[in-house]
Design a protein around this motif. Structure first.
Motif, PDB file in Angstrom:
ATOM      1  N   ASN A  18       0.853  -1.181   0.000  1.00 42.47           N
ATOM      2  CA  ASN A  18       0.000   0.000   0.000  1.00 42.47           C
ATOM      3  C   ASN A  18       0.893   1.237   0.000  1.00 42.47           C
ATOM      4  N   VAL A  19       0.925   1.963  -1.110  1.00 45.19           N
ATOM      5  CA  VAL A  19       1.813   3.122  -1.272  1.00 45.19           C
ATOM      6  C   VAL A  19       1.460   4.289  -0.361  1.00 45.19           C
ATOM      7  N   LEU A  20       0.356   4.202   0.352  1.00 44.81           N
ATOM      8  CA  LEU A  20      -0.038   5.293   1.242  1.00 44.81           C
ATOM      9  C   LEU A  20       0.548   5.163   2.650  1.00 44.81           C
ATOM     10  N   TYR A  21       1.218   4.040   2.934  1.00 46.37           N
ATOM     11  CA  TYR A  21       1.786   3.804   4.268  1.00 46.37           C
ATOM     12  C   TYR A  21       3.287   3.573   4.200  1.00 46.37           C
ATOM     13  N   THR A  22       4.013   4.599   3.855  1.00 44.34           N
ATOM     14  CA  THR A  22       5.476   4.641   3.867  1.00 44.34           C
ATOM     15  C   THR A  22       6.061   3.373   3.244  1.00 44.34           C
ATOM     16  N   ASP A  23       6.806   2.572   4.005  1.00 43.76           N
ATOM     17  CA  ASP A  23       7.518   1.414   3.462  1.00 43.76           C
ATOM     18  C   ASP A  23       6.598   0.290   3.007  1.00 43.76           C
ATOM     19  N   GLU A  24       5.349   0.314   3.430  1.00 45.38           N
ATOM     20  CA  GLU A  24       4.364  -0.677   2.999  1.00 45.38           C
ATOM     21  C   GLU A  24       4.248  -0.696   1.469  1.00 45.38           C
ATOM     22  N   GLY A  25       4.589   0.411   0.828  1.00 43.51           N
ATOM     23  CA  GLY A  25       4.491   0.503  -0.629  1.00 43.51           C
ATOM     24  C   GLY A  25       5.739   0.076  -1.376  1.00 43.51           C
ATOM     25  N   PHE A  26       6.735  -0.481  -0.699  1.00 44.12           N
ATOM     26  CA  PHE A  26       8.011  -0.818  -1.337  1.00 44.12           C
ATOM     27  C   PHE A  26       7.846  -1.738  -2.557  1.00 44.12           C
ATOM     28  N   GLY A  27       7.051  -2.793  -2.435  1.00 46.90           N
ATOM     29  CA  GLY A  27       6.869  -3.733  -3.548  1.00 46.90           C
ATOM     30  C   GLY A  27       6.255  -3.071  -4.767  1.00 46.90           C
ATOM     31  N   VAL A  28       5.275  -2.213  -4.531  1.00 44.03           N
ATOM     32  CA  VAL A  28       4.635  -1.490  -5.636  1.00 44.03           C
ATOM     33  C   VAL A  28       5.646  -0.541  -6.280  1.00 44.03           C
ATOM     34  N   ARG A  29       6.456   0.120  -5.479  1.00 50.16           N
ATOM     35  CA  ARG A  29       7.464   1.044  -6.017  1.00 50.16           C
ATOM     36  C   ARG A  29       8.493   0.296  -6.868  1.00 50.16           C
ATOM     37  N   ILE A  30       8.832  -0.925  -6.492  1.00 45.41           N
ATOM     38  CA  ILE A  30       9.738  -1.739  -7.322  1.00 45.41           C
ATOM     39  C   ILE A  30       9.075  -2.036  -8.663  1.00 45.41           C
ATOM     40  N   ALA A  31       7.805  -2.440  -8.643  1.00 43.93           N
ATOM     41  CA  ALA A  31       7.084  -2.725  -9.898  1.00 43.93           C
ATOM     42  C   ALA A  31       7.045  -1.484 -10.780  1.00 43.93           C
ATOM     43  N   GLU A  32       6.787  -0.321 -10.181  1.00 45.20           N
ATOM     44  CA  GLU A  32       6.744   0.919 -10.958  1.00 45.20           C
ATOM     45  C   GLU A  32       8.098   1.229 -11.584  1.00 45.20           C
ATOM     46  N   GLU A  33       9.162   1.094 -10.802  1.00 42.46           N
ATOM     47  CA  GLU A  33      10.512   1.372 -11.308  1.00 42.46           C
ATOM     48  C   GLU A  33      10.861   0.422 -12.459  1.00 42.46           C
ATOM     49  N   ILE A  67       7.617 -13.986  -8.961  1.00 39.16           N
ATOM     50  CA  ILE A  67       8.558 -13.213  -8.154  1.00 39.16           C
ATOM     51  C   ILE A  67       7.742 -12.139  -7.444  1.00 39.16           C
ATOM     52  N   ILE A  68       7.647 -12.247  -6.120  1.00 38.62           N
ATOM     53  CA  ILE A  68       6.886 -11.287  -5.319  1.00 38.62           C
ATOM     54  C   ILE A  68       7.879 -10.347  -4.646  1.00 38.62           C
ATOM     55  N   VAL A  69       7.554  -9.061  -4.605  1.00 40.53           N
ATOM     56  CA  VAL A  69       8.362  -8.093  -3.855  1.00 40.53           C
ATOM     57  C   VAL A  69       7.449  -7.422  -2.847  1.00 40.53           C
ATOM     58  N   ASP A  70       7.883  -7.432  -1.570  1.00 40.59           N
ATOM     59  CA  ASP A  70       7.041  -6.923  -0.498  1.00 40.59           C
ATOM     60  C   ASP A  70       7.904  -6.628   0.721  1.00 40.59           C
ATOM     61  N   ILE A  71       7.306  -5.981   1.705  1.00 40.97           N
ATOM     62  CA  ILE A  71       7.995  -5.864   2.994  1.00 40.97           C
ATOM     63  C   ILE A  71       7.705  -7.130   3.787  1.00 40.97           C
ATOM     64  N   ASP A 120       7.562 -22.130  -9.495  1.00 41.53           N
ATOM     65  CA  ASP A 120       8.493 -21.461  -8.590  1.00 41.53           C
ATOM     66  C   ASP A 120       7.852 -20.210  -8.032  1.00 41.53           C
ATOM     67  N   VAL A 121       7.960 -20.013  -6.713  1.00 38.21           N
ATOM     68  CA  VAL A 121       7.490 -18.807  -6.050  1.00 38.21           C
ATOM     69  C   VAL A 121       8.635 -18.283  -5.188  1.00 38.21           C
ATOM     70  N   ILE A 122       9.076 -17.082  -5.493  1.00 31.25           N
ATOM     71  CA  ILE A 122      10.183 -16.450  -4.774  1.00 31.25           C
ATOM     72  C   ILE A 122       9.689 -15.115  -4.239  1.00 31.25           C
ATOM     73  N   LEU A 123       9.994 -14.840  -2.986  1.00 32.74           N
ATOM     74  CA  LEU A 123       9.649 -13.553  -2.390  1.00 32.74           C
ATOM     75  C   LEU A 123      10.935 -12.802  -2.086  1.00 32.74           C
ATOM     76  N   TYR A 124      11.058 -11.619  -2.671  1.00 27.43           N
ATOM     77  CA  TYR A 124      12.117 -10.703  -2.258  1.00 27.43           C
ATOM     78  C   TYR A 124      11.469  -9.781  -1.241  1.00 27.43           C
ATOM     79  N   GLY A 125      11.795 -10.020   0.016  1.00 28.09           N
ATOM     80  CA  GLY A 125      11.221  -9.243   1.095  1.00 28.09           C
ATOM     81  C   GLY A 125      12.261  -8.330   1.699  1.00 28.09           C
ATOM     82  N   ILE A 126      11.801  -7.183   2.149  1.00 30.11           N
ATOM     83  CA  ILE A 126      12.697  -6.239   2.795  1.00 30.11           C
ATOM     84  C   ILE A 126      12.097  -5.857   4.137  1.00 30.11           C
ATOM     85  N   GLU A 127      12.958  -5.837   5.143  1.00 27.57           N
ATOM     86  CA  GLU A 127      12.524  -5.447   6.485  1.00 27.57           C
ATOM     87  C   GLU A 127      12.201  -3.948   6.472  1.00 27.57           C
ATOM     88  N   PRO A 128      10.987  -3.561   6.863  1.00 23.72           N
ATOM     89  CA  PRO A 128      10.614  -2.147   6.816  1.00 23.72           C
ATOM     90  C   PRO A 128      11.195  -1.352   7.981  1.00 23.72           C
TER      91      PRO A 128
END
Length: 187
Positions: A18-33, A67-71, A120-128
């Motif tokens: 969710n791009v409205l809650y700071t780092d919660e939007g990290f995965g969406v920002r990666i998709a946009e980039e 490939i999932i990107v999320d916090i 295959d399911v891979i999650l690139y997760g980042i600690e918020p």
């Protein structure tokens, strides 16, 4: 689709959050980039999954390599990046502080019940650092990690059989970013 030859694996890059809650939007920002900076081979789809949950079943079931990107809350330091699969993915996504994490697990479980899950399911997760304050800006800690995670995802795409080229004047991005990132808070 599933019945295509194996050398044409359907690869789905899914940025969720969710791009409205700071780092919660990290995965969406990666998709946009990724959409803005790269053009991918026809077997690669980049998708802003936002907080869509069960509405992502169709695209997930149509993919062979997800490939999932999320916090993730994985007991790491803010900005620490994890590549998670299987049981580790389930544990990292199981926290209840975010609507879409539990939705994503439910969605993957429902795809499994339907008998259509990616090979295959891979999650690139980042600690918020901050996922509770309302802001369209990423924290400075996560903003600096965008290039690292983009590189990891691009390597994953190559490993899965996809290709990409940098966008230029001759192949500009066509996707519009609806909630621009507020980078003024990070300077």
């Amino acid at each position: 689709m599933k019945n295509m030859p194996k050398n044409d694996k359907q690869i789905l890059i899914l940025g969720v959050g969710n791009v409205l809650y700071t780092d919660e939007g990290f995965g969406v920002r990666i998709a946009e980039e990724l959409e803005q900076k790269y053009e991918f081979s026809p077997n690669v789809t980049v998708m802003d999954g936002g907080t869509l949950g069960l509405r992502l079943m169709g695209p997930i079931m149509d993919s062979d390599y997800l490939i999932i990107v999320d916090i993730v809350l994985n007991d790491g330091k803010p900005g620490e990046v994890f590549r998670l699969l299987g049981e580790n993915l389930n544990k990292a996504c199981a926290f209840k502080n975010s609507m879409h994490q539990t939705d994503l697990l439910d969605t993957l479980a429902n795809c499994s019940i339907m008998g259509e899950t990616p090979d295959d399911v891979i999650l690139y997760g980042i600690e918020p650092f901050n996922f509770k304050d309302m802001s369209a800006a990423l924290s400075p800690e996560l903003e600096t990690k965008l290039p690292e995670v983009i590189d990891a995802v691009l390597q994953e795409v190559k490993k899965a059989g996809g290709t990409y080229t940098s966008r230029s004047m001759t192949n500009p991005a066509t996707e519009k970013i609806y909630v621009p990132r507020d980078t003024s808070r990070n300077s």
